[in-house]
Design a protein around this motif. Sequence first.
Motif, PDB file in Angstrom:
ATOM      1  N   THR A  94      15.027  12.198  61.099  1.00  0.00           N
ATOM      2  CA  THR A  94      13.728  12.617  61.623  1.00  0.00           C
ATOM      3  C   THR A  94      12.844  11.429  61.968  1.00  0.00           C
ATOM      4  OG1 THR A  94      12.706  12.659  59.445  1.00  0.00           O
ATOM      5  CG2 THR A  94      13.818  14.675  60.179  1.00  0.00           C
ATOM      6  N   GLY A  95      13.202  10.264  61.450  1.00  0.00           N
ATOM      7  CA  GLY A  95      12.350   9.099  61.620  1.00  0.00           C
ATOM      8  C   GLY A  95      11.217   9.034  60.612  1.00  0.00           C
ATOM      9  N   GLY A  96      11.200   9.983  59.688  1.00  0.00           N
ATOM     10  CA  GLY A  96      10.093  10.053  58.758  1.00  0.00           C
ATOM     11  C   GLY A  96      10.178   9.120  57.569  1.00  0.00           C
ATOM     12  N   PHE A 109      11.074  -7.196  59.016  1.00  0.00           N
ATOM     13  CA  PHE A 109      11.805  -6.344  59.967  1.00  0.00           C
ATOM     14  C   PHE A 109      11.249  -4.927  59.918  1.00  0.00           C
ATOM     15  CE2 PHE A 109      16.186  -8.708  59.991  1.00  0.00           C
ATOM     16  CZ  PHE A 109      15.525  -9.904  60.263  1.00  0.00           C
ATOM     17  N   THR A 110      11.301  -4.250  61.060  1.00  0.00           N
ATOM     18  CA  THR A 110      10.869  -2.862  61.132  1.00  0.00           C
ATOM     19  C   THR A 110      11.878  -2.062  61.941  1.00  0.00           C
ATOM     20  OG1 THR A 110       8.537  -3.501  61.053  1.00  0.00           O
ATOM     21  CG2 THR A 110       9.043  -1.280  61.805  1.00  0.00           C
ATOM     22  N   ILE A 111      12.364  -0.969  61.366  1.00  0.00           N
ATOM     23  CA  ILE A 111      13.277  -0.080  62.068  1.00  0.00           C
ATOM     24  C   ILE A 111      12.493   1.125  62.576  1.00  0.00           C
ATOM     25  CG2 ILE A 111      13.961   1.172  59.974  1.00  0.00           C
ATOM     26  CD1 ILE A 111      16.796   1.384  61.189  1.00  0.00           C
ATOM     27  N   SER A 112      12.828   1.561  63.787  1.00  0.00           N
ATOM     28  CA  SER A 112      12.148   2.716  64.361  1.00  0.00           C
ATOM     29  C   SER A 112      13.106   3.429  65.307  1.00  0.00           C
ATOM     30  CB  SER A 112      10.884   2.290  65.116  1.00  0.00           C
ATOM     31  OG  SER A 112      11.210   1.415  66.186  1.00  0.00           O
ATOM     32  N   ARG A 113      12.731   4.659  65.687  1.00  0.00           N
ATOM     33  CA  ARG A 113      13.593   5.384  66.617  1.00  0.00           C
ATOM     34  C   ARG A 113      12.734   6.119  67.630  1.00  0.00           C
ATOM     35  NH1 ARG A 113      17.412   8.713  62.871  1.00  0.00           N
ATOM     36  NH2 ARG A 113      18.261   9.462  64.843  1.00  0.00           N
ATOM     37  N   ASP A 114      13.229   6.189  68.858  1.00  0.00           N
ATOM     38  CA  ASP A 114      12.548   6.844  69.963  1.00  0.00           C
ATOM     39  C   ASP A 114      13.415   8.019  70.405  1.00  0.00           C
ATOM     40  OD1 ASP A 114      11.552   7.673  72.458  1.00  0.00           O
ATOM     41  OD2 ASP A 114      10.879   5.659  72.965  1.00  0.00           O
ATOM     42  N   SER A 115      12.979   9.233  70.073  1.00  0.00           N
ATOM     43  CA  SER A 115      13.789  10.410  70.387  1.00  0.00           C
ATOM     44  C   SER A 115      13.958  10.619  71.885  1.00  0.00           C
ATOM     45  CB  SER A 115      13.140  11.648  69.765  1.00  0.00           C
ATOM     46  OG  SER A 115      13.105  11.536  68.364  1.00  0.00           O
ATOM     47  N   PHE A 174      22.187  10.956  67.731  1.00  0.00           N
ATOM     48  CA  PHE A 174      20.800  10.583  67.512  1.00  0.00           C
ATOM     49  C   PHE A 174      20.007  11.702  66.884  1.00  0.00           C
ATOM     50  CE2 PHE A 174      17.576   7.504  68.305  1.00  0.00           C
ATOM     51  CZ  PHE A 174      16.407   8.245  68.317  1.00  0.00           C
ATOM     52  N   SER A 175      20.251  12.911  67.261  1.00  0.00           N
ATOM     53  CA  SER A 175      19.414  14.017  66.814  1.00  0.00           C
ATOM     54  C   SER A 175      19.772  14.546  65.435  1.00  0.00           C
ATOM     55  CB  SER A 175      19.510  15.159  67.824  1.00  0.00           C
ATOM     56  OG  SER A 175      20.841  15.671  67.860  1.00  0.00           O
ATOM     57  N   SER A 176      20.880  14.137  64.864  1.00  0.00           N
ATOM     58  CA  SER A 176      21.322  14.801  63.641  1.00  0.00           C
ATOM     59  C   SER A 176      21.675  13.873  62.491  1.00  0.00           C
ATOM     60  CB  SER A 176      22.530  15.684  63.943  1.00  0.00           C
ATOM     61  OG  SER A 176      23.623  14.897  64.376  1.00  0.00           O
ATOM     62  N   GLU A 177      21.683  12.579  62.702  1.00  0.00           N
ATOM     63  CA  GLU A 177      22.182  11.684  61.651  1.00  0.00           C
ATOM     64  C   GLU A 177      21.233  10.530  61.369  1.00  0.00           C
ATOM     65  OE1 GLU A 177      26.963  12.253  62.351  1.00  0.00           O
ATOM     66  OE2 GLU A 177      25.963  10.515  63.200  1.00  0.00           O
ATOM     67  N   PRO A 178      21.253  10.067  60.120  1.00  0.00           N
ATOM     68  CA  PRO A 178      20.533   8.826  59.836  1.00  0.00           C
ATOM     69  C   PRO A 178      21.174   7.678  60.614  1.00  0.00           C
ATOM     70  CG  PRO A 178      21.203   9.918  57.810  1.00  0.00           C
ATOM     71  CD  PRO A 178      21.904  10.615  58.923  1.00  0.00           C
ATOM     72  N   VAL A 204      17.438   3.516  68.756  1.00  0.00           N
ATOM     73  CA  VAL A 204      16.903   2.958  67.519  1.00  0.00           C
ATOM     74  C   VAL A 204      16.628   1.482  67.746  1.00  0.00           C
ATOM     75  CG1 VAL A 204      17.436   2.373  65.134  1.00  0.00           C
ATOM     76  CG2 VAL A 204      18.055   4.600  66.019  1.00  0.00           C
ATOM     77  N   TYR A 205      15.549   1.003  67.177  1.00  0.00           N
ATOM     78  CA  TYR A 205      15.149  -0.382  67.349  1.00  0.00           C
ATOM     79  C   TYR A 205      15.108  -1.101  65.997  1.00  0.00           C
ATOM     80  CZ  TYR A 205      13.476   1.463  71.801  1.00  0.00           C
ATOM     81  OH  TYR A 205      13.388   2.086  73.029  1.00  0.00           O
TER      82      TYR A 205
END
Length: 123
Positions: free
Chosen positions: A54-56, A68-74, A29-33, A79-80
């Motif tokens: 980074t989620g940016g 659709f919307t993709i997002s991530r919660d560190s 999670f912390s290092s990859e798309p 990932v959603y």
Amino acid sequence: QVQLVESGGGLVQAGGSLRLSCAASARTFSSEPMGWFRQAPGKEREFVARISWTGGSSYYADSVKGRFTISRDSAKNTVYLQMNSLKPDDTAVYYCAAGSYLTDTTQQLVEHWGQGTQVTVSS
């Protein structure tokens, strides 16, 4: 060992919404798309959405853009994929994916895949 575990699939009527979740190991999670792909019956697996590590930044297949919307919660290593205005054509098994080479055209290079979750949209 990298693990991706999807959840949230199900049966929904056309026009409805679902949210898929993908829980990932911390290192992934912390290092990859990360991204989502889908495979409908009788069709090849196709790209749906991708989000940077980074989620940016994110981008989508034309068929789902605006719905659709993709997002991530560190904090949750998750990932959603929020799916709104669902159509019968969205019916497929949805796969979470992660890897340094993950793009819309390089799924053959993607290193990590989840087991898939079924989404069925009735008309």
